[in-house]
Design a protein around this motif. Structure first.
Motif, PDB file in Angstrom:
ATOM      1  N   MET A   1       0.850  -1.193   0.000  1.00 25.03           N
ATOM      2  CA  MET A   1       0.000   0.000   0.000  1.00 25.03           C
ATOM      3  C   MET A   1       0.887   1.245   0.000  1.00 25.03           C
ATOM      4  O   MET A   1       1.879   1.312   0.710  1.00 25.03           O
ATOM      5  N   SER A   2       0.521   2.260  -0.819  1.00 25.99           N
ATOM      6  CA  SER A   2       1.305   3.487  -0.901  1.00 25.99           C
ATOM      7  C   SER A   2       1.211   4.271   0.404  1.00 25.99           C
ATOM      8  O   SER A   2       0.243   4.135   1.162  1.00 25.99           O
ATOM      9  N   LYS A   3       2.219   5.103   0.628  1.00 19.75           N
ATOM     10  CA  LYS A   3       2.235   5.909   1.835  1.00 19.75           C
ATOM     11  C   LYS A   3       1.055   6.884   1.863  1.00 19.75           C
ATOM     12  O   LYS A   3       0.443   7.114   2.912  1.00 19.75           O
ATOM     13  N   ALA A   4       0.724   7.466   0.696  1.00 16.80           N
ATOM     14  CA  ALA A   4      -0.387   8.412   0.623  1.00 16.80           C
ATOM     15  C   ALA A   4      -1.698   7.751   1.021  1.00 16.80           C
ATOM     16  O   ALA A   4      -2.505   8.331   1.763  1.00 16.80           O
ATOM     17  N   LYS A   5      -1.908   6.525   0.531  1.00 20.33           N
ATOM     18  CA  LYS A   5      -3.142   5.805   0.869  1.00 20.33           C
ATOM     19  C   LYS A   5      -3.156   5.469   2.357  1.00 20.33           C
ATOM     20  O   LYS A   5      -4.207   5.572   3.019  1.00 20.33           O
ATOM     21  N   ARG A   6      -2.009   5.073   2.914  1.00 16.79           N
ATOM     22  CA  ARG A   6      -1.935   4.747   4.334  1.00 16.79           C
ATOM     23  C   ARG A   6      -2.221   5.990   5.185  1.00 16.79           C
ATOM     24  O   ARG A   6      -2.969   5.925   6.175  1.00 16.79           O
ATOM     25  N   LEU A   7      -1.644   7.144   4.804  1.00 14.84           N
ATOM     26  CA  LEU A   7      -1.899   8.378   5.540  1.00 14.84           C
ATOM     27  C   LEU A   7      -3.376   8.760   5.493  1.00 14.84           C
ATOM     28  O   LEU A   7      -3.949   9.214   6.488  1.00 14.84           O
ATOM     29  N   LEU A   8      -4.002   8.579   4.348  1.00 19.25           N
ATOM     30  CA  LEU A   8      -5.419   8.888   4.216  1.00 19.25           C
ATOM     31  C   LEU A   8      -6.252   8.001   5.133  1.00 19.25           C
ATOM     32  O   LEU A   8      -7.160   8.475   5.833  1.00 19.25           O
ATOM     33  N   ASP A   9      -5.951   6.711   5.162  1.00 15.59           N
ATOM     34  CA  ASP A   9      -6.686   5.776   6.021  1.00 15.59           C
ATOM     35  C   ASP A   9      -6.509   6.133   7.497  1.00 15.59           C
ATOM     36  O   ASP A   9      -7.469   6.087   8.288  1.00 15.59           O
ATOM     37  N   ILE A  10      -5.279   6.487   7.889  1.00 15.72           N
ATOM     38  CA  ILE A  10      -5.019   6.856   9.289  1.00 15.72           C
ATOM     39  C   ILE A  10      -5.727   8.156   9.634  1.00 15.72           C
ATOM     40  O   ILE A  10      -6.278   8.306  10.729  1.00 15.72           O
ATOM     41  N   LEU A  11      -5.730   9.111   8.686  1.00  8.04           N
ATOM     42  CA  LEU A  11      -6.404  10.386   8.910  1.00  8.04           C
ATOM     43  C   LEU A  11      -7.894  10.173   9.184  1.00  8.04           C
ATOM     44  O   LEU A  11      -8.456  10.742  10.128  1.00  8.04           O
ATOM     45  N   ILE A  12      -8.532   9.352   8.390  1.00 10.39           N
ATOM     46  CA  ILE A  12      -9.955   9.053   8.592  1.00 10.39           C
ATOM     47  C   ILE A  12     -10.168   8.367   9.942  1.00 10.39           C
ATOM     48  O   ILE A  12     -11.110   8.675  10.674  1.00 10.39           O
ATOM     49  N   PHE A  13      -9.272   7.478  10.302  1.00  8.68           N
ATOM     50  CA  PHE A  13      -9.381   6.730  11.558  1.00  8.68           C
ATOM     51  C   PHE A  13      -9.274   7.658  12.768  1.00  8.68           C
ATOM     52  O   PHE A  13     -10.103   7.612  13.683  1.00  8.68           O
ATOM     53  N   VAL A  14      -8.252   8.536  12.778  1.00  5.67           N
ATOM     54  CA  VAL A  14      -8.022   9.361  13.965  1.00  5.67           C
ATOM     55  C   VAL A  14      -9.066  10.478  14.093  1.00  5.67           C
ATOM     56  O   VAL A  14      -9.417  10.877  15.208  1.00  5.67           O
ATOM     57  N   THR A  15      -9.559  11.024  12.965  1.00  6.19           N
ATOM     58  CA  THR A  15     -10.573  12.073  13.059  1.00  6.19           C
ATOM     59  C   THR A  15     -11.913  11.504  13.522  1.00  6.19           C
ATOM     60  O   THR A  15     -12.758  12.234  14.029  1.00  6.19           O
ATOM     61  N   THR A  16     -12.086  10.214  13.382  1.00 10.63           N
ATOM     62  CA  THR A  16     -13.301   9.560  13.882  1.00 10.63           C
ATOM     63  C   THR A  16     -13.185   9.296  15.380  1.00 10.63           C
ATOM     64  O   THR A  16     -14.129   9.506  16.145  1.00 10.63           O
TER      65      THR A  16
END
Length: 313
Positions: A1-16
């Motif tokens: 998985m690309s770093k950009a995709k991983r950062l996006l997934d983590i961003l969604i996770f932590v803002t929730t």
């Protein structure tokens, strides 16, 4: 998985979650805690407001609960949203804490270059125009807030008859023709009246309400006719065109085959003062048959204008 995709997934996770530990992220995405700390630094550099707490019960906290996770729009969706903002540019006051231009700039900067070129071209050919008003509406945010909170208001209002204290129950706010309006129940007059929000000078106090009242959406679908009176008017083709551009007459105008038309409907007598100036503006393009009070009102205003210019000459 690309770093950009991983950062996006983590961003969604932590803002929730809002509050979390590095171990929470490591467990969720099956990565090391050390890698999590690097990702958190990356998110912080991107502008995510993360606060670190040390100690046994420490972790990370998102400083604001108002930050939305990324939403992926198609090109057409993004263009539609961008131009929806255009209609708000003509309002001097908005019931939001941020400038609409800030939202526009963020959306525009996130678009691909070919989409930006498309928007730049479209904006040269389309505008959602409203009259540019210079009137400030400083209490707009407060009025909207108290409407949502279902509170009664004691206000100072600058009406045509002078500054008056009003006791009202707000229904909501809406924008029309570059101005903001507040329909509200007036406890003294025992009926719903329409107030210009820029004419509210101050909010003196508020009161809690236990019972619910109608909201703005319900009010738009609700017509209260306590004192019915017949409105019967013949319209030229130009009169039809102008009446159809006035929201009050929406649904009242009946068009005939030759382009002329008429209004034959029941309205509330309390609306006569409001519509008198509208029919005065229509001049010879509207011939009022009923009610007699409206005819008298239009004639009176016309004579006052004529007298004013006769006196000058």
């Amino acid at each position: 998985m690309s770093k950009a995709k991983r950062l996006l997934d983590i961003l969604i996770f932590v803002t929730t979650k809002k509050k979390f530990t590095a171990q929470d992220i490591a467990d969720e995405f099956h990565i090391s805690v050390r890698t999590v700390h690097r990702y958190i630094l990356d998110l912080s550099d991107m502008g995510l407001p993360i606060y670190s707490e040390q100690g046994r019960n420490g972790g990370y906290t998102i400083l604001t609960s108002k930050l939305l996770p990324p939403i992926l729009f198609t090109e057409e969706e993004a263009i539609s949203i961008f131009f929806a903002f255009q209609s708000l540019n003509y309002y001097r006051s908005l019931p939001f804490d941020t400038e609409i231009s800030s939202v526009e700039n963020k959306l525009y900067s996130s678009l691909q270059s070919d989409t930006k070129i498309k928007i730049d071209k479209i904006r040269s050919y389309i505008a959602f125009w409203n009259p540019k008003r210079t009137i400030d509406t400083p209490l707009l945010n407060d009025v909207l807030k108290y409407s949502i909170m279902n509170k009664n208001l004691h206000i100072q209002y600058n009406s045509k008859s002078g500054i008056r204290k009003k006791h009202i129950r707000p229904i909501g706010v809406y924008a029309h023709d570059g101005l903001w309006y507040l329909p509200a129940y007036d406890f003294h007059k025992k009926k719903i009246l329409l107030y210009r929000i820029d004419r509210i000078l101050s909010i003196l106090s508020t009161e809690e309400n236990e019972d619910e009242f109608m909201n703005l959406k319900e009010w738009f679908n609700f017509v209260e006719v306590k004192n019915p009176i017949r409105l019967h008017v013949h319209l030229t083709a130009e009169g039809v065109r102008q009446c159809k551009s006035v929201p009050y007459f929406d649904g009242f105008v009946v068009m005939q085959e030759e382009g002329t038309g008429y209004i034959d409907s029941i309205i509330d007598r309390g609306d006569l003062n409001f519509i008198t100036s509208l029919f005065l503006r229509l001049g010879k393009h509207a011939r009022i048959l009923e009610p007699e009070e409206l005819i008298i009102g239009v004639c009176k205003q016309a004579k006052e204008i004529l007298t004013m210019y006769q006196d000058e000459n």
